[in-house]
Design a protein around this motif. Structure first.
Motif, PDB file in Angstrom:
ATOM      1  N   SER A   1       3.887  32.811 -64.699  1.00  0.00           N
ATOM      2  CA  SER A   1       3.898  31.976 -63.494  1.00  0.00           C
ATOM      3  C   SER A   1       5.197  32.074 -62.702  1.00  0.00           C
ATOM      4  CB  SER A   1       3.659  30.513 -63.882  1.00  0.00           C
ATOM      5  OG  SER A   1       4.666  30.061 -64.782  1.00  0.00           O
ATOM      6  N   VAL A   2       6.215  32.735 -63.215  1.00  0.00           N
ATOM      7  CA  VAL A   2       7.513  32.774 -62.536  1.00  0.00           C
ATOM      8  C   VAL A   2       7.830  34.180 -62.013  1.00  0.00           C
ATOM      9  CG1 VAL A   2       8.485  30.820 -63.778  1.00  0.00           C
ATOM     10  CG2 VAL A   2       8.627  33.084 -64.793  1.00  0.00           C
ATOM     11  N   ARG A   3       6.812  34.971 -61.764  1.00  0.00           N
ATOM     12  CA  ARG A   3       7.028  36.362 -61.348  1.00  0.00           C
ATOM     13  C   ARG A   3       6.676  36.591 -59.876  1.00  0.00           C
ATOM     14  NH1 ARG A   3       4.114  40.008 -65.701  1.00  0.00           N
ATOM     15  NH2 ARG A   3       5.349  41.588 -64.637  1.00  0.00           N
ATOM     16  N   VAL A   4       6.706  35.513 -59.097  1.00  0.00           N
ATOM     17  CA  VAL A   4       6.396  35.638 -57.672  1.00  0.00           C
ATOM     18  C   VAL A   4       7.419  36.528 -56.978  1.00  0.00           C
ATOM     19  CG1 VAL A   4       6.243  34.362 -55.497  1.00  0.00           C
ATOM     20  CG2 VAL A   4       5.179  33.440 -57.562  1.00  0.00           C
TER      21      VAL A   4
ATOM     22  N   LEU B   1      -0.982  26.041 -58.456  1.00  0.00           N
ATOM     23  CA  LEU B   1      -0.149  24.974 -59.027  1.00  0.00           C
ATOM     24  C   LEU B   1      -0.936  23.674 -59.160  1.00  0.00           C
ATOM     25  CD1 LEU B   1       3.308  25.539 -57.279  1.00  0.00           C
ATOM     26  CD2 LEU B   1       2.525  26.332 -59.523  1.00  0.00           C
ATOM     27  N   GLU B   2      -1.804  23.379 -58.193  1.00  0.00           N
ATOM     28  CA  GLU B   2      -2.645  22.180 -58.300  1.00  0.00           C
ATOM     29  C   GLU B   2      -3.586  22.289 -59.493  1.00  0.00           C
ATOM     30  OE1 GLU B   2      -4.653  21.694 -54.617  1.00  0.00           O
ATOM     31  OE2 GLU B   2      -2.837  21.157 -53.487  1.00  0.00           O
ATOM     32  N   CYS B   3      -4.163  23.470 -59.690  1.00  0.00           N
ATOM     33  CA  CYS B   3      -5.057  23.678 -60.841  1.00  0.00           C
ATOM     34  C   CYS B   3      -4.292  23.573 -62.154  1.00  0.00           C
ATOM     35  CB  CYS B   3      -5.732  25.049 -60.734  1.00  0.00           C
ATOM     36  SG  CYS B   3      -6.936  25.182 -59.413  1.00  0.00           S
TER      37      CYS B   3
ATOM     38  N   SER C   1       8.683  28.665 -56.331  1.00  0.00           N
ATOM     39  CA  SER C   1       7.911  29.395 -57.340  1.00  0.00           C
ATOM     40  C   SER C   1       8.701  29.661 -58.625  1.00  0.00           C
ATOM     41  CB  SER C   1       7.442  30.737 -56.760  1.00  0.00           C
ATOM     42  OG  SER C   1       8.555  31.570 -56.472  1.00  0.00           O
ATOM     43  N   ARG C   2       9.913  29.162 -58.707  1.00  0.00           N
ATOM     44  CA  ARG C   2      10.742  29.455 -59.885  1.00  0.00           C
ATOM     45  C   ARG C   2      10.456  28.525 -61.051  1.00  0.00           C
ATOM     46  NH1 ARG C   2      16.899  30.091 -58.165  1.00  0.00           N
ATOM     47  NH2 ARG C   2      17.004  30.617 -60.385  1.00  0.00           N
ATOM     48  N   ARG C   3       9.742  27.448 -60.820  1.00  0.00           N
ATOM     49  CA  ARG C   3       9.427  26.506 -61.893  1.00  0.00           C
ATOM     50  C   ARG C   3       8.189  26.991 -62.640  1.00  0.00           C
ATOM     51  NH1 ARG C   3       8.552  19.958 -61.241  1.00  0.00           N
ATOM     52  NH2 ARG C   3       8.311  19.487 -63.476  1.00  0.00           N
TER      53      ARG C   3
END
Length: 469
Positions: free
Chosen positions: A395-398, A325-327, A425-427
């Motif tokens: 990105s939302v498949r955690v 997320l930082e990257c 992790s939903r964002r």
């Protein structure tokens, strides 16, 4: 760099299988891209080895800055010359000449903008790339299966070389056409305050225009290849995260001293069961079976408890997710202003290129040049929007990855931690153009729609002028 917990508490360089499948960690992911940036004149603050003499370091630093200034000057002065050509063509009412000059004006002013932008952002970009090199995970959490992101590094380098070569081939073909055909003419037909075809000055002007075309190719190519490279690496890190979450229970069992027989049974279940092996669970990487004999022989004693090992594995997954997320946030900060100008430039350029191609002359060389520019422009738009779409979707498949593991075994002990992790992790990760709109497939459709709306307007103006004459 991940902690030893991530690698089964054994060794950060341990391979989960043979080196053909679990390739060693690469220390510099962006070597090719940084060399391209330096050669393109987009790196005024390069990293010079400290062992070099002081005078040589100073000379190389001054040379790099002079190269950057030269690249910016050539782009700006050609943009100004084409602006004068556009103004001269306006009173004639010839839409073909106007759009020709306006297209080149747009191309060279955006080239100057891109050069200035990457020179100004060079230090921040280098810091960002260094952070990724230090912190990325080259393979997933130690478990019964794994993914390795070396394939993404190879694909990124191959794409960078091919895309930069395609951009340079397109602009150089335009630049050397008069030489190939043996015409005493310039590749770029723009206004000059002197006779540019005069004997002594002609070679100099031709060389400047040819170098200007090379600058166009490198500046256009660099922004696209760097965006795709970073997007591919982020997608690969998501794949590493999802494989780690899938192996969370297996990781805990491996560290807590589970027998080789039971781990092999779990491996067969994870790799062969339809519930955990659905298609599309990874964006880029391929999942492989871990060599369990190698890991079980090197396990450290005393073994931690199953709950402690599972919680430590979840902590490592949270750290990896935070790093991603930082990257992604820094990628958004770096490319958001660039994507805004790029999408506006592509919209206008598509309209002008299609109009010139439809209404202009039918010379073979001219048609080939127009098709090259049109193809590169369309593909560049597709690159930015497709990569943005993939990042947003993947990105939302955690949660999906976590529920592939035997999560219910550890749910009572890690309930609060897992709920917070899944909620955060939903964002979706989104790359925007100046915070106005998201770079995804919807933006691709809207840019093409707007470009052809402008094209229809130009065609109506051209038809009206033809009727009046």
């Amino acid at each position: 760099m991940a902690s030893l917990q991530f690698h089964g508490g054994i060794d950060a360089n341990i391979g989960y299988d043979g080196w053909d499948k679990d390739v060693r960690r690469v220390s510099q992911l962006f070597g090719l891209q940084l060399k391209m940036q330096l050669l393109a004149g987009l790196m005024p603050t390069q990293q010079i080895p400290r062992h070099m003499p002081q005078w040589l370091q100073l000379g190389m630093s001054l040379l790099a800055r002079f190269h950057c200034l030269l690249v910016i000057f050539i782009g700006l002065h050609l943009g100004l010359l084409f602006s004068k050509s556009t103004l001269d063509a306006l009173p004639t009412g010839d839409l073909e000449n106007i759009t020709d000059a306006l297209t080149m004006t747009l191309i060279y002013f955006f080239t100057a903008y891109a050069c200035i932008y990457w020179c100004v952002r060079s230090k921040r970009l280098l810091s960002y790339l260094h952070f990724i090199n230090q912190q990325y995970r080259h393979h997933s959490l130690a478990g019964v299966s794994f993914v390795n992101c070396h394939a993404t590094y190879r694909w990124a380098n191959n794409f960078s070389a091919i895309w930069m070569g395609a951009c340079l081939a397109g602009v150089i073909f335009w630049g050397i056409t008069p030489l190939v055909l043996g015409h005493h003419a310039l590749p770029l037909k723009c206004w000059y305050p002197f006779d540019a075809l005069a004997g002594r000055i002609y070679p100099l002007v031709y060389a400047i225009q040819l170098y200007g075309q090379i600058i166009v190719g490198t500046s256009y190519g660099y922004g696209g290849l760097m965006f795709v490279t970073l997007s591919l690496l982020l997608l690969a890190q998501f794949d590493v995260l999802y494989c780690s979450l899938k192996n969370l229970d297996a990781h805990a069992r491996l560290l807590s001293g589970e027998s080789l027989m039971k781990l092999s049974a779990l491996q067969s279940e994870l790799l062969l069961d339809d519930a955990s092996c659905e298609l599309g669970q990874y964006a880029l990487l391929k999942e492989h079976a871990t060599d369990l004999h190698r890991l079980t022989c090197k396990r450290l004693r005393p073994f931690p408890s199953l709950q402690s090992a599972a919680h430590s594995g979840l902590v490592e997954c949270v750290r990896l997710h935070r790093f991603i997320l930082e990257c992604a946030a820094e990628l958004e900060q770096l490319f958001s202003p660039y994507c805004l100008c790029k999408s506006l430039q592509i919209t206008i350029q598509l309209c002008l290129l299609v109009f010139v191609g439809v209404s202009g002359s039918r010379e073979v060389v001219r048609v080939i040049n127009q098709l090259q520019y049109l193809g590169l422009t369309l593909f560049e738009l597709l690159m930015f929007t497709y990569c943005g779409e993939q990042l947003r979707r993947h990105s939302v498949r955690v949660g999906d990855a976590y529920f592939r593991s035997s999560w219910w075994i550890h749910a009572p002990q890690m309930r609060n931690d897992v709920l917070i992790f899944l909620a955060n992790s939903r964002r979706a990760v989104e790359i925007t153009a100046g915070k106005f709109y998201v770079m995804d497939v919807n933006r691709l459709r809207s840019v093409i729609t707007q470009a052809f709306s402008f094209l229809t307007l130009l065609q109506k103006l051209d038809a009206k002028k033809a009727t009046e004459s």
